[in-house]
Design an enzyme around this catalytic site. Structure first.
Site, PDB file in Angstrom:
ATOM      1  N   GLN A 181      36.984  37.449  60.072  1.00 40.24           N
ATOM      2  CA  GLN A 181      36.246  36.947  58.905  1.00 40.24           C
ATOM      3  C   GLN A 181      36.823  35.588  58.528  1.00 40.24           C
ATOM      4  OE1 GLN A 181      37.421  39.205  55.548  1.00 40.24           O
ATOM      5  NE2 GLN A 181      35.879  38.417  54.166  1.00 40.24           N
ATOM      6  N   GLY A 182      36.099  34.517  58.816  1.00 42.32           N
ATOM      7  CA  GLY A 182      36.592  33.165  58.556  1.00 42.32           C
ATOM      8  C   GLY A 182      36.090  32.644  57.225  1.00 42.32           C
TER       9      GLY A 182
ATOM     10  N   SER B 261      38.553  32.283  54.028  1.00 44.93           N
ATOM     11  CA  SER B 261      39.575  31.533  53.279  1.00 44.93           C
ATOM     12  C   SER B 261      39.980  30.245  53.989  1.00 44.93           C
ATOM     13  CB  SER B 261      40.828  32.388  53.092  1.00 44.93           C
ATOM     14  OG  SER B 261      40.516  33.591  52.482  1.00 44.93           O
TER      15      SER B 261
ATOM     16  N   SER C  95      42.520  37.387  59.586  1.00 43.44           N
ATOM     17  CA  SER C  95      43.033  38.577  60.278  1.00 43.44           C
ATOM     18  C   SER C  95      42.252  38.796  61.572  1.00 43.44           C
ATOM     19  CB  SER C  95      42.877  39.823  59.404  1.00 43.44           C
ATOM     20  OG  SER C  95      43.447  39.610  58.136  1.00 43.44           O
TER      21      SER C  95
ATOM     22  N   GLU D 221      33.069  44.865  52.101  1.00 42.31           N
ATOM     23  CA  GLU D 221      34.498  44.940  52.401  1.00 42.31           C
ATOM     24  C   GLU D 221      35.211  45.776  51.348  1.00 42.31           C
ATOM     25  OE1 GLU D 221      36.742  41.234  51.991  1.00 42.31           O
ATOM     26  OE2 GLU D 221      38.035  41.849  53.622  1.00 42.31           O
TER      27      GLU D 221
ATOM     28  N   GLU E 228      44.073  39.690  40.123  1.00 38.74           N
ATOM     29  CA  GLU E 228      43.562  38.926  38.973  1.00 38.74           C
ATOM     30  C   GLU E 228      42.047  38.727  39.124  1.00 38.74           C
ATOM     31  OE1 GLU E 228      46.230  38.027  40.766  1.00 38.74           O
ATOM     32  OE2 GLU E 228      47.795  38.419  39.290  1.00 38.74           O
TER      33      GLU E 228
HETATM   34  C1  LIG Z   1      47.124  40.415  54.585  1.00 40.47           C
HETATM   35  C2  LIG Z   1      46.031  39.432  54.304  1.00 40.47           C
HETATM   36  C3  LIG Z   1      44.920  39.382  55.121  1.00 40.47           C
HETATM   37  C4  LIG Z   1      43.903  38.460  54.883  1.00 40.47           C
HETATM   38  N1  LIG Z   1      42.841  38.414  55.743  1.00 40.47           N
HETATM   39  C5  LIG Z   1      41.866  37.487  55.547  1.00 40.47           C
HETATM   40  C6  LIG Z   1      40.782  37.366  56.485  1.00 40.47           C
HETATM   41  O1  LIG Z   1      40.699  38.103  57.478  1.00 40.47           O
HETATM   42  N2  LIG Z   1      39.852  36.401  56.277  1.00 40.47           N
HETATM   43  C7  LIG Z   1      39.888  35.569  55.196  1.00 40.47           C
HETATM   44  O2  LIG Z   1      38.993  34.740  55.051  1.00 40.47           O
HETATM   45  N3  LIG Z   1      40.911  35.644  54.294  1.00 40.47           N
HETATM   46  C8  LIG Z   1      41.900  36.577  54.451  1.00 40.47           C
HETATM   47  N4  LIG Z   1      42.958  36.652  53.545  1.00 40.47           N
HETATM   48  C9  LIG Z   1      43.031  35.667  52.479  1.00 40.47           C
HETATM   49  C10 LIG Z   1      42.764  36.214  51.093  1.00 40.47           C
HETATM   50  O3  LIG Z   1      41.401  36.511  50.920  1.00 40.47           O
HETATM   51  C11 LIG Z   1      43.254  35.151  50.089  1.00 40.47           C
HETATM   52  O4  LIG Z   1      44.661  35.015  50.258  1.00 40.47           O
HETATM   53  C12 LIG Z   1      42.935  35.516  48.663  1.00 40.47           C
HETATM   54  O5  LIG Z   1      41.560  35.458  48.435  1.00 40.47           O
HETATM   55  C13 LIG Z   1      43.661  34.596  47.651  1.00 40.47           C
HETATM   56  O6  LIG Z   1      43.443  33.245  47.941  1.00 40.47           O
HETATM   57  P1  LIG Z   1      44.685  32.228  48.042  1.00 40.47           P
HETATM   58  O7  LIG Z   1      45.703  32.818  48.968  1.00 40.47           O
HETATM   59  O8  LIG Z   1      44.125  30.888  48.363  1.00 40.47           O
HETATM   60  O9  LIG Z   1      45.340  32.201  46.595  1.00 40.47           O
HETATM   61  P2  LIG Z   1      44.808  31.396  45.314  1.00 40.47           P
HETATM   62  O10 LIG Z   1      43.338  31.553  45.200  1.00 40.47           O
HETATM   63  O11 LIG Z   1      45.357  30.010  45.396  1.00 40.47           O
HETATM   64  O12 LIG Z   1      45.495  32.189  44.142  1.00 40.47           O
HETATM   65  C14 LIG Z   1      46.871  31.974  43.762  1.00 40.47           C
HETATM   66  C15 LIG Z   1      47.152  32.816  42.517  1.00 40.47           C
HETATM   67  O13 LIG Z   1      46.311  32.388  41.428  1.00 40.47           O
HETATM   68  C16 LIG Z   1      45.563  33.483  40.905  1.00 40.47           C
HETATM   69  N5  LIG Z   1      44.227  33.026  40.499  1.00 40.47           N
HETATM   70  C17 LIG Z   1      43.384  32.230  41.216  1.00 40.47           C
HETATM   71  N6  LIG Z   1      42.235  32.056  40.537  1.00 40.47           N
HETATM   72  C18 LIG Z   1      42.331  32.755  39.376  1.00 40.47           C
HETATM   73  C19 LIG Z   1      41.457  32.994  38.261  1.00 40.47           C
HETATM   74  N7  LIG Z   1      40.233  32.450  38.220  1.00 40.47           N
HETATM   75  N8  LIG Z   1      41.897  33.794  37.274  1.00 40.47           N
HETATM   76  C20 LIG Z   1      43.128  34.359  37.311  1.00 40.47           C
HETATM   77  N9  LIG Z   1      44.009  34.174  38.347  1.00 40.47           N
HETATM   78  C21 LIG Z   1      43.612  33.388  39.363  1.00 40.47           C
HETATM   79  C22 LIG Z   1      45.467  34.461  42.056  1.00 40.47           C
HETATM   80  O14 LIG Z   1      45.239  35.774  41.593  1.00 40.47           O
HETATM   81  C23 LIG Z   1      46.831  34.301  42.721  1.00 40.47           C
HETATM   82  O15 LIG Z   1      47.787  35.074  42.043  1.00 40.47           O
HETATM   83  C24 LIG Z   1      43.990  37.574  53.772  1.00 40.47           C
HETATM   84  C25 LIG Z   1      45.101  37.640  52.926  1.00 40.47           C
HETATM   85  C26 LIG Z   1      46.116  38.544  53.178  1.00 40.47           C
HETATM   86  C27 LIG Z   1      47.306  38.585  52.258  1.00 40.47           C
END
Ligand SMILES: Cc1cc2nc3c(=O)[nH]c(=O)nc-3n(C[C@H](O)[C@H](O)[C@H](O)COP(=O)(O)OP(=O)(O)OC[C@H]3O[C@@H](n4cnc5c(N)ncnc54)[C@H](O)[C@@H]3O)c2cc1C
Length: 380
Positions: A117-118, A120, A152, A235, A363
């Site tokens: 799933q591309g 993020s 992933s 999902e 969150e």
């Molecule tokens: C094990 C694992 C597998 C994953 N697999 C995939 C995958 O296969 N494909 C894919 O596309 N992605 C994948 N992800 C990515 C995942 O979807 C993102 O990490 C997640 O959506 C958070 O985005 P970010 O890491 O950019 O954090 P950010 O969005 O930068 O968030 C940072 C912090 O700010 C908080 N925050 C952000 N916005 C708000 C708001 N509006 N209100 C309150 N708090 C907020 C968040 O809760 C977090 O604590 C995976 C992540 C993990 C850990």
């Protein structure tokens, strides 16, 4: 939902239980896990919730709940094609063209083709609609450039459900398109990222002038946000049912371990605090099981997963972190060893941290519950 099994449901359970007793085998490597999914497929047990016309069983919601419980009871391996089965397949069924359904669904069921799933990107996680990977039309193709992250299964992926920006003028939610991309195309490079658990299960993926035929659009051009939401709802709805198998197996192993590991010269399970914590973990797992059944009931009314899936996602991710904390408290220093019980306790504790981030952070789930389930005003 009536939780007593009807004679038909009992027959379904007995049939699957008997099949599992004959076919289940331990699987860890990619090849073994693919073989396990193929075995399920050949037995007619892959993607049971999918409609019959697409190779599923058209299973009722109660049958799906029974299916998950029986997998857990049989200590069955997890499904390596989980992204295809729980997220991509249902989205193709809902939004795909007849050609896309004919081409992609069967290999998802059999585990022959693994999907990733591309979504993020380094600057678009929670705020997914800010994504910047772009696709520009060139004749019958799109040309894709950009980067994804945390993808992933990309290291073993054959196909990717990819979100790209195709309109650069419109508001950010309106210029996104969803593409079905062959991961073996020229111009794609995958760089594994190592997590603190030691896994390299997710990756950075780079796209440089990757040609994707326009026939590979899932849904409509510039309306990929709708496709993305369908995929994310699936999902969140399906992950909760899938992880139960892993959690239940893990808790059974912890209870068994509590009888053999000693505290103050006695089995840990004789300690009243340990017993209370194990009982609490068991209760929470039962709550997850029952809430899953409740979510399935709601799904049966509307036909599509709704924002209630966020309640489940929030619950199981935080629950698993509590349970893994309990495991570490019971096991003491043994819980940190990579060669004790095959390192499962150390791994599970570290891996659980990602649960409250993947598939949307806690969150974000709370925001969805507040706004879309409870109808509270938007945060500012
Ligand atoms: C094990 C694992 C597998 C994953 N697999 C995939 C995958 O296969 N494909 C894919 O596309 N992605 C994948 N992800 C990515 C995942 O979807 C993102 O990490 C997640 O959506 C958070 O985005 P970010 O890491 O950019 O954090 P950010 O969005 O930068 O968030 C940072 C912090 O700010 C908080 N925050 C952000 N916005 C708000 C708001 N509006 N209100 C309150 N708090 C907020 C968040 O809760 C977090 O604590 C995976 C992540 C993990 C850990």
């Amino acid at each position: 939902m009536d939780l007593n099994l009807t004679p038909d449901e009992q027959q379904f359970r007995d049939e699957f239980r008997a099949w599992l007793a004959e076919h289940v085998f331990p699987a860890k490597t990619v090849e073994e896990l693919k073989r396990w999914q193929r075995t399920l497929f050949e037995g007619g047990w892959a993607g049971i919730s999918w409609p019959k016309e697409f190779g599923g069983r058209g299973a009722t919601l109660m049958q799906q709940a029974i299916f998950q419980e029986e997998l857990a009871l049989a200590d069955a391996p997890h499904l390596i094609g989980t992204i295809g089965l729980s997220l991509v397949g249902p989205t193709i069924i809902a939004m795909g063209t007849p050609e896309q359904k004919a081409r992609y669904l069967a290999p998802i069921l059999s585990g022959e083709e693994i999907w990733c799933q591309g979504f993020s990107e380094p600057n678009a996680g929670s705020d997914l609609a800010s994504l910047g990977a772009k696709a520009i039309r060139d004749g019958d193709d799109f040309i894709v450039n950009g980067q994804k992250i945390w993808t992933s299964f990309a290291q073993i992926g054959d196909w990717c459900l990819l979100l790209v920006r195709t309109d650069f003028e419109s508001p950010k939610h309106k210029g996104i398109t969803c593409l079905l991309v062959d991961m073996h195309s020229p111009g794609i490079s995958v760089r594994p990222l190592r997590m603190m658990s030691g896994d390299a299960g997710f990756n950075e993926v780079f796209f440089t002038d990757v040609r994707v035929p326009v026939t590979q659009v899932l849904g409509k051009v510039n309306e990929g946000w709708t496709t993305a939401i369908t995929a994310l709802m699936n999902e969140r709805a399906n992950l909760g049912t899938g992880v139960q198998v892993i959690f239940r197996r893990n808790l059974h192993a912890l209870i068994a371990r509590s009888h053999t590991i000693e505290r103050n010269g006695k089995p840990a399970s004789a300690d009243p605090i340990v017993r209370q914590k194990l009982a609490q973990a068991y209760l929470e797992l039962e709550i997850l099981r029952m809430n899953t059944n409740r979510a399935l009931t709601s799904l049966s009314r509307t036909g599509v997963p709704g924002p209630e899936g966020s309640t489940q996602k929030l619950y199981w991710s935080e629950m698993n972190q509590r349970t893994q904390q309990t495991a570490q408290e019971i096991l003491g220093p043994y819980g940190q060893l990579s060669d004790f019980d095959g390192g499962i306790w150390q791994y599970s504790y570290l891996r659980a941290r990602g649960n409250t981030i993947e598939a949307g952070t806690s969150e974000i789930q709370r925001n969805i519950i507040a706004e879309r389930v409870l109808g509270l005003p938007k945060s500012y």
